[in-house]
Scaffold this motif. Structure first.
Motif, PDB file in Angstrom:
ATOM      1  N   GLY A 176    -137.809 -46.631  37.590  1.00 28.98           N
ATOM      2  CA  GLY A 176    -138.327 -45.417  37.772  1.00 28.98           C
ATOM      3  C   GLY A 176    -136.996 -44.532  38.345  1.00 28.98           C
ATOM      4  O   GLY A 176    -136.987 -43.157  38.453  1.00 28.98           O
ATOM      5  N   LYS A 180    -136.589 -40.507  38.466  1.00 29.57           N
ATOM      6  CA  LYS A 180    -137.498 -39.899  39.605  1.00 29.57           C
ATOM      7  C   LYS A 180    -136.807 -39.877  40.912  1.00 29.57           C
ATOM      8  O   LYS A 180    -135.629 -40.603  40.842  1.00 29.57           O
ATOM      9  CB  LYS A 180    -138.836 -40.772  39.582  1.00 29.57           C
ATOM     10  CG  LYS A 180    -139.640 -40.809  38.395  1.00 29.57           C
ATOM     11  CD  LYS A 180    -140.996 -41.739  38.814  1.00 29.57           C
ATOM     12  CE  LYS A 180    -141.896 -41.775  37.700  1.00 29.57           C
ATOM     13  NZ  LYS A 180    -142.120 -43.140  37.745  1.00 29.57           N
ATOM     14  N   THR A 181    -137.209 -39.101  41.794  1.00 26.05           N
ATOM     15  CA  THR A 181    -136.658 -39.126  43.011  1.00 26.05           C
ATOM     16  C   THR A 181    -137.045 -40.229  43.791  1.00 26.05           C
ATOM     17  O   THR A 181    -138.091 -40.920  43.411  1.00 26.05           O
ATOM     18  CB  THR A 181    -136.963 -37.842  43.696  1.00 26.05           C
ATOM     19  OG1 THR A 181    -138.413 -37.693  43.979  1.00 26.05           O
ATOM     20  CG2 THR A 181    -136.635 -36.485  43.048  1.00 26.05           C
ATOM     21  N   GLU A 182    -136.636 -40.555  45.028  1.00 26.50           N
ATOM     22  CA  GLU A 182    -137.036 -41.664  45.743  1.00 26.50           C
ATOM     23  C   GLU A 182    -138.544 -41.530  46.175  1.00 26.50           C
ATOM     24  O   GLU A 182    -139.391 -42.386  46.049  1.00 26.50           O
ATOM     25  CB  GLU A 182    -136.162 -41.658  46.912  1.00 26.50           C
ATOM     26  CG  GLU A 182    -136.684 -43.083  47.996  1.00 26.50           C
ATOM     27  CD  GLU A 182    -135.867 -43.130  49.233  1.00 26.50           C
ATOM     28  OE1 GLU A 182    -134.880 -42.265  49.292  1.00 26.50           O
ATOM     29  OE2 GLU A 182    -136.216 -43.726  50.022  1.00 26.50           O
ATOM     30  N   ASP A 183    -138.845 -40.255  46.336  1.00 25.48           N
ATOM     31  CA  ASP A 183    -140.152 -39.853  46.811  1.00 25.48           C
ATOM     32  C   ASP A 183    -141.266 -40.017  45.789  1.00 25.48           C
ATOM     33  O   ASP A 183    -142.021 -40.619  45.845  1.00 25.48           O
ATOM     34  CB  ASP A 183    -140.568 -38.559  47.411  1.00 25.48           C
ATOM     35  CG  ASP A 183    -139.706 -38.258  48.679  1.00 25.48           C
ATOM     36  OD1 ASP A 183    -139.617 -39.152  49.538  1.00 25.48           O
ATOM     37  OD2 ASP A 183    -139.426 -36.919  49.170  1.00 25.48           O
ATOM     38  N   GLN A 184    -141.063 -39.724  44.420  1.00 25.73           N
ATOM     39  CA  GLN A 184    -141.652 -39.756  43.364  1.00 25.73           C
ATOM     40  C   GLN A 184    -142.012 -41.417  43.035  1.00 25.73           C
ATOM     41  O   GLN A 184    -142.633 -41.795  42.614  1.00 25.73           O
ATOM     42  CB  GLN A 184    -140.906 -39.313  42.173  1.00 25.73           C
ATOM     43  CG  GLN A 184    -141.135 -37.865  42.249  1.00 25.73           C
ATOM     44  CD  GLN A 184    -140.338 -36.873  40.939  1.00 25.73           C
ATOM     45  OE1 GLN A 184    -139.366 -37.518  40.628  1.00 25.73           O
ATOM     46  NE2 GLN A 184    -140.563 -35.776  40.677  1.00 25.73           N
ATOM     47  N   ALA A 187    -144.246 -42.681  45.572  1.00 27.35           N
ATOM     48  CA  ALA A 187    -145.538 -42.258  45.470  1.00 27.35           C
ATOM     49  C   ALA A 187    -145.984 -42.953  43.978  1.00 27.35           C
ATOM     50  O   ALA A 187    -147.573 -43.071  43.776  1.00 27.35           O
ATOM     51  CB  ALA A 187    -145.493 -40.538  44.819  1.00 27.35           C
ATOM     52  N   SER A 188    -145.487 -43.763  43.200  1.00 27.46           N
ATOM     53  CA  SER A 188    -146.085 -44.314  42.070  1.00 27.46           C
ATOM     54  C   SER A 188    -146.475 -45.615  42.195  1.00 27.46           C
ATOM     55  O   SER A 188    -147.065 -46.238  41.550  1.00 27.46           O
ATOM     56  CB  SER A 188    -144.974 -44.238  40.911  1.00 27.46           C
ATOM     57  OG  SER A 188    -144.036 -45.457  41.414  1.00 27.46           O
TER      58      SER A 188
END
Ligand SMILES: *[C@@H]1O[C@H](CO)[C@@H](O)[C@H](O)[C@H]1NC(C)=O
Ligand SMILES: *[C@@H]1O[C@H](CO)[C@@H](O)[C@H](O)[C@H]1NC(C)=O
Length: 380
Positions: A176, A180-184, A187-188
């Motif tokens: 990921g 993706k960003t860390e937040d994304q 969130a996954s």
């Protein structure tokens, strides 16, 4: 000697005796394992026809044996502890492999979420679970036909009494971070775990009752991630690990732990054990000299020299042209001094250490102390 000092010495003596005696009776007739490279005993190599070259396997098998390691994996050491033979891979068809004591559905690079066009492994979790059902149906069908194959196939009741082991999720998170960003990534996590729960529930519905779930390791301490995501020193923690990756791993584990508690409540006639592999690996990386290791983030089989000896362009065992020069990522002299084998996977020595901690039961929830009554099991 004071009384408290004496009792301390006695305690240590008892603990060392227990360690020597090793009388934990796990009592599993078979093991069915699901996962990624952490427990792949030949699945990816057989499944996609990839080639793994020496020095993979050099430490123990003397040939790669389909494992992304210089020797044995955690699952191999655990099978030893269970008094069972090493697991053969479901996908490895050559040489009449025996599946009597279980079967391994793990494949390196696998994710919990369905594979995509860029996935290393097409054998994501739902596929591994589907492969297990096909395996089970086929076994029962063959057993019903006669005795000829008994030697190679698990008995019918092994499916209920066997241990279902899981070590998967690392590639969902680590992969990921490339897009993706860390937040994304964080969130996954709930979606990833819904997919995981679906698989466990299906195995339960088919009669599985004993579940053993490993959490994910400190991904940020894998040299591959340090090399790729840790160029800016502010992204690293005091150990030199990528902070974002370890934060994501910890949040994943927190939610995975909650899921195992929920499953234990729902599946009342099953045993669901959560195993905190993260803490064992993190402690190893933090206190490596104490456990007999000399290198933490330095890769044994890699290229480029310290501090990581890891180059994203060339993997262990490969020879490639880099800047017009032909170079080879070779193995180190003594892999038992190293924690990281190839930048992504642990050495056999590290795996042996981790497995030895797992079987103490101290990192399990519920702890399997009931299976190892400390004093009663002493044999003098
Ligand atoms: C679950 O654990 C309990 C306590 O150790 C044991 O009595 C029971 O037989 C186990 N059940 C299964 C399905 O293994
Ligand atoms: C390759 O060449 C480039 C350009 O000359 C240089 O910046 C780089 O450090 C070289 N890399 C290696 C691994 O030698």
């Amino acid at each position: 000697m004071t009384l408290s000092r004496l009792s301390y010495v006695l305690l240590i003596l008892v603990i060392s005796l227990v360690r020597v005696v090793h009388s934990i009776d796990f009592n599993y007739p078979a093991v069915f394992n699901f996962g990624d490279s952490n427990s792949d005993t030949g699945g990816l190599i057989a499944g996609i026809g990839e080639i793994l070259n020496p020095p993979y396997g050099v430490q123990y098998f003397k040939s790669p044996e389909g494992r992304f390691c210089d020797g044995r994996l955690i699952v191999d050491f655990l099978m030893d502890e269970f008094d069972l033979p090493f697991l053969n891979s479901y996908l490895d068809s050559v040489g009449f492999p025996s599946f009597k004591r279980g079967c391994n559905f793990a494949a390196a690079g696998s994710t919990i979420l369905p594979a995509t066009a860029t996935s290393v492994s097409p054998f994501s979790f739902a596929i591994q679970v589907a492969q297990f059902f096909r395996f089970k149906d086929r076994v029962l069908e063959l057993l019903a036909k006669g005795k000829k194959l008994d030697k190679y196939l698990p008995a019918k009741d092994f499916f209920q009494n066997g241990l279902y082991m899981f070590d998967i999720g690392q590639n969902d998170l680590a992969g990921g971070f490339y897009s993706k960003t860390e937040d994304q990534v964080i969130a996954s996590i709930p979606n990833i775990l819904v997919e995981f729960e679906t698989g466990i529930q299906k195995i339960y519905d088919q009669g599985g009752r004993r579940f053993w779930i490993h959490n994910t390791g400190p991904l940020g301490c894998l040299p591959q991630n340090v090399a790729t995501f840790g160029k800016d020193p502010s992204k690293l923690d005091e150990l030199g690990c990528v902070s974002a990756h370890n934060r994501a791993a910890k949040l994943f584990n927190l939610q995975l732990h909650a899921l195992t508690k929920k499953l234990q409540t729902q599946l009342t006639d099953a045993n669901v054990t959560y195993v905190d592999v993260f803490s064992i690996k993190f402690d190893l990386i933090s206190n490596y000299p104490k456990y007999g290791f000399e290198k933490t983030l330095l890769v044994c089989c890699g290229y480029g020299g310290p501090p990581l000896n890891y180059d994203t362009r060339i993997s262990c065992g490969q020879t490639k042209d880099i800047n017009g020069t032909s170079v080879t990522a070779k193995g180190c002299e003594d892999s038992s001094e190293y924690i990281s084998w190839d930048g992504i996977h642990y050495t056999e020595a590290a795996n042996e250490y981790v497995a030895s901690r797992i079987i103490t039961g101290l990192y399990a929830d519920p702890p399997f102390s009931d299976k190892m009554p400390f004093v009663l099991n002493l044999k003098f």
